[in-house]
Design an enzyme around this catalytic site. Structure first.
Site, PDB file in Angstrom:
ATOM      1  N   GLU A  72      -3.945   2.107  -7.368  1.00  0.00           N
ATOM      2  CA  GLU A  72      -4.280   3.161  -6.410  1.00  0.00           C
ATOM      3  C   GLU A  72      -3.373   4.366  -6.673  1.00  0.00           C
ATOM      4  O   GLU A  72      -2.289   4.468  -6.065  1.00  0.00           O
ATOM      5  CB  GLU A  72      -4.056   2.669  -4.982  1.00  0.00           C
ATOM      6  CG  GLU A  72      -4.984   1.554  -4.574  1.00  0.00           C
ATOM      7  CD  GLU A  72      -5.395   1.684  -3.116  1.00  0.00           C
ATOM      8  OE1 GLU A  72      -6.611   1.625  -2.856  1.00  0.00           O
ATOM      9  OE2 GLU A  72      -4.536   1.868  -2.240  1.00  0.00           O
ATOM     10  N   HIS A 100       0.859  -1.192   0.000  1.00  0.00           N
ATOM     11  CA  HIS A 100       0.000   0.000   0.000  1.00  0.00           C
ATOM     12  C   HIS A 100       0.895   1.242   0.000  1.00  0.00           C
ATOM     13  O   HIS A 100       1.981   1.230   0.586  1.00  0.00           O
ATOM     14  CB  HIS A 100      -0.894  -0.010   1.244  1.00  0.00           C
ATOM     15  CG  HIS A 100      -1.958   1.035   1.201  1.00  0.00           C
ATOM     16  ND1 HIS A 100      -1.720   2.347   1.545  1.00  0.00           N
ATOM     17  CD2 HIS A 100      -3.258   0.987   0.815  1.00  0.00           C
ATOM     18  CE1 HIS A 100      -2.829   3.053   1.385  1.00  0.00           C
ATOM     19  NE2 HIS A 100      -3.777   2.243   0.943  1.00  0.00           N
TER      20      HIS A 100
HETATM   21  C1  PEP Z   1      -6.758   3.390   0.525  1.00  0.00           C
HETATM   22  O1  PEP Z   1      -6.300   3.703   1.617  1.00  0.00           O
HETATM   23  O2  PEP Z   1      -6.368   2.374  -0.025  1.00  0.00           O
HETATM   24  C2  PEP Z   1      -7.747   4.257  -0.093  1.00  0.00           C
HETATM   25  C3  PEP Z   1      -8.061   4.045  -1.335  1.00  0.00           C
HETATM   26  O3  PEP Z   1      -8.291   5.233   0.715  1.00  0.00           O
HETATM   27  P1  PEP Z   1      -9.489   6.244   0.362  1.00  0.00           P
HETATM   28  O4  PEP Z   1     -10.611   5.434  -0.235  1.00  0.00           O
HETATM   29  O5  PEP Z   1      -9.840   6.875   1.635  1.00  0.00           O
HETATM   30  O6  PEP Z   1      -8.937   7.209  -0.666  1.00  0.00           O
END
Ligand code: PEP
Length: 268
Positions: A169, A97
């Site tokens: 992400e 992450h």
């Molecule tokens: C995450 O922490 O993986 C994430 C996507 O957070 P958020 O949805 O709050 O942006």
């Protein structure tokens, strides 16, 4: 999207909720979330809440993920918990992450070892990849995704790879509720490129079968737009997963989009 895949919804609770608060949220989720065969819902509480949560969740409705683990199975690694220790409790582990990479100095190598350790211990890794705002501005997104994806899966066999989940992400879109959100077209491009990397390494079948999900400020309003993106097999909400109404809304959105896609496929 291959429609025999279930849509994956993973709620990352990050470093939030005491054991008691986690238990209250699980109670609400057990009550509110409907069981849909086409949607797989996974909760990722803190390490401390994993064990109690595993006993409280309705197992027909929810899978369980850890947010991280250490790649050695045991030893003098004070403060760490290994994949071996949590196998049997969790189905998935989030690996790499951006919070781990940014705040805890995880390198491409660390992520590679963790992916291998997860698979060795029978846990599905959810490998997070994505570029920073600066890398996006410098048009380095593809290079970053290439490096992150290829290193992370380097030690996996062609059998292992189909089990793995990759979460796109983009770091600039995480917790960006008032800022710049990713557009579905950004997500489509990145997801296509991730599958292209897998195809280069493991062939077309693996690239089609691997699950690629999106995370970055997903909530009950935006979920459908991301889930309709070609090649997106699910979502990974963070903040919105702490609110049972919003998380329930995301699960329902996933079910509705799956139903739409299946209906379209049936007409073909
Ligand atoms: C995450 O922490 O993986 C994430 C996507 O957070 P958020 O949805 O709050 O942006």
């Amino acid at each position: 999207m291959i429609t025999d895949k279930r849509t994956l919804v993973v709620g990352n609770w990050k470093m939030h909720l005491t054991v008691h608060q986690a238990s209250l949220l699980v109670h609400r989720l057990n009550q509110n979330i409907q069981l849909h065969r086409s949607v797989e819902v996974v909760l990722a509480p803190s390490m401390l809440s994993l064990q109690p949560t595993s006993q409280e969740i309705d197992r027909r409705k929810f899978g369980l993920a850890a947010q991280d683990a250490y790649y050695e199975d045991e030893g003098g690694y004070t403060g760490e918990v290994s994949f071996a220790m949590i196998s049997g409790i969790v189905d998935y582990v989030i690996v790499g992450h951006s919070a781990r990479r940014i705040y805890f100095g995880e390198t491409l190598e660390t992520v590679k070892h963790k992916v291998k350790a997860a698979v060795r211990n029978g846990i599905v890794p959810i490998i997070c990849v994505g570029e920073t705002k600066e890398e996006r501005r410098a048009k380095q997104t593809k290079q970053v995704l290439h490096d992150q994806v290829t290193t992370a899966v380097m030690d996996l066999t062609s059998r292992d790879i189909e089990q793995v989940v990759i979460a796109y992400e983009p770091i600039w879109a995480i917790s960006a509720y008032d800022g710049e959100a990713a557009r579905p077209e950004d997500v489509e491009k990145a997801v296509k490129y991730i599958r292209f990397q897998i195809e280069e390494l493991y062939g077309r079948k693996a690239a089609e079968r691997i699950r690629v999900i999106y995370g970055g400020s997903v909530d009950d309003h935006s979920a459908k737009a991301f889930l309709r993106v070609d090649g997106v097999d699910g979502v990974l909400p963070g903040a919105a997963s702490l609110n049972y109404r919003q998380f329930t809304g995301i699960v329902e959105a996933a079910y509705q989009v799956q139903t739409e896609i299946r209906a379209k496929d049936d007409k073909k």
